[in-house]
Design an enzyme around this catalytic site. Sequence first.
Site, short mmCIF file in Angstrom:
data_model
loop_
_atom_site.label_atom_id
_atom_site.label_comp_id
_atom_site.label_asym_id
_atom_site.label_seq_id
_atom_site.Cartn_x
_atom_site.Cartn_y
_atom_site.Cartn_z
N GLY A 86 0.64 -1.48 0.26
CA GLY A 86 -0.05 0.19 -0.01
C GLY A 86 0.85 1.24 0.10
O GLY A 86 -0.21 2.25 -0.05
N GLY A 88 2.58 2.65 -2.33
CA GLY A 88 2.45 2.93 -3.69
C GLY A 88 3.73 2.62 -4.40
O GLY A 88 4.39 3.20 -5.93
N ASP A 133 -1.91 7.18 -6.97
CA ASP A 133 -0.56 7.09 -6.79
C ASP A 133 1.01 7.13 -7.46
O ASP A 133 2.12 7.66 -7.60
CB ASP A 133 -0.26 5.19 -6.73
CG ASP A 133 -0.73 4.59 -5.94
OD1 ASP A 133 -2.04 5.20 -4.78
OD2 ASP A 133 -0.81 3.40 -5.14
C1 MEV Z 1 -4.42 2.06 -3.85
O1 MEV Z 1 -3.36 2.69 -3.58
C2 MEV Z 1 -5.26 3.02 -3.44
C3 MEV Z 1 -6.58 2.11 -4.02
O2 MEV Z 1 -7.92 3.48 -3.11
C4 MEV Z 1 -6.56 2.46 -5.32
C5 MEV Z 1 -6.23 4.03 -6.45
O3 MEV Z 1 -6.80 4.69 -5.88
O4 MEV Z 1 -6.01 3.01 -7.68
C6 MEV Z 1 -7.40 1.70 -2.61
#
Ligand code: MEV
Length: 300
Positions: A86, A88, A133
């Site tokens: 998570g 990025g 991201d």
């Molecule tokens: C992933 O870092 C964040 C999400 O909101 C997916 C996205 O924004 O593409 C889960």
Amino acid sequence: MRTASAPGKVILFGEHFVVHGSPAIVASIDLRATAIVELARSGGVRLRDGSRGSPAVRAAEYILSRLGASAGLVIEIRSKIPQSVGLGSSAAVAASSSAAALHLLTGRVDHSLILEASYEGEKIVHYMPSGMDTSIATFGGSGLYTRSDGYRRLDIGLEEILVVNTGRQRRTGDLVLRVREFSEKKPELFKQLLDEVGRMIMEGLDYLRSRDLEKLGRLMNRNQEFLRMVGVSSPEIEEAIALCLEGGAYGAKLTGAGGGGCVIAVADPDKLDKIIPVVSRRFEVFRVRLGVDGVRIEQP
Ligand code: MEV
């Protein structure tokens, strides 16, 4: 040979809901991915370690096709960003490899082209990415992101945060699909949550502006309730949050896609180091600086 680097990110508020149109607050972090790109004798783009299906390769291929170039490229990735938790990492890898490829072939850094290439790269690992991201990897800093208007840089006034890595890797695409299923099964509730998140983001910006970390923390706890409701929390996430709060954080929530991955926690700067030993009994935890440079060319 050309070297470029790009930062990872944390989402302070609004992940998942951003995919469905509400805003999110996001910041780059001082963990970076570095790509070293070299010309190869034969055509095509590949990673030096032979692995396939990488966002780095796809992003560099996109650069070649946009330039109408047929050069062969070899890419080596060195990243300090833990993968699939998570932060990025795939966007940072894609942004750094496309920047290095573009600069190697043209001597230019074109942020909007790098953003496009990174988005193409990220599609490999992601189901309908919001583009957040890749925006933060490309432009750095911190700010507000919406699907419709993209990234608006804002000085959020928060310099440091704790990141807890639960160590459980997961696929962002799977979790995005899970939320989509929730939105289809319970459209009215989901719409209410989306509206609430929109208001929460405005409240969050106010607390950031006034540097009210206590209220900011409480708001994070509320954001976490919504993420729990749509099914993207996990036992590890809940345990990491409980330890952060036990250690004295004002608030904590998952960051990114959830289902494992990372948790962030806010506290007064002089408290952050006191929380670390409480959390590190169970999880890897680090203090990160927010709002760093976006993609940049590095000295080799
Ligand atoms: C992933 O870092 C964040 C999400 O909101 C997916 C996205 O924004 O593409 C889960």
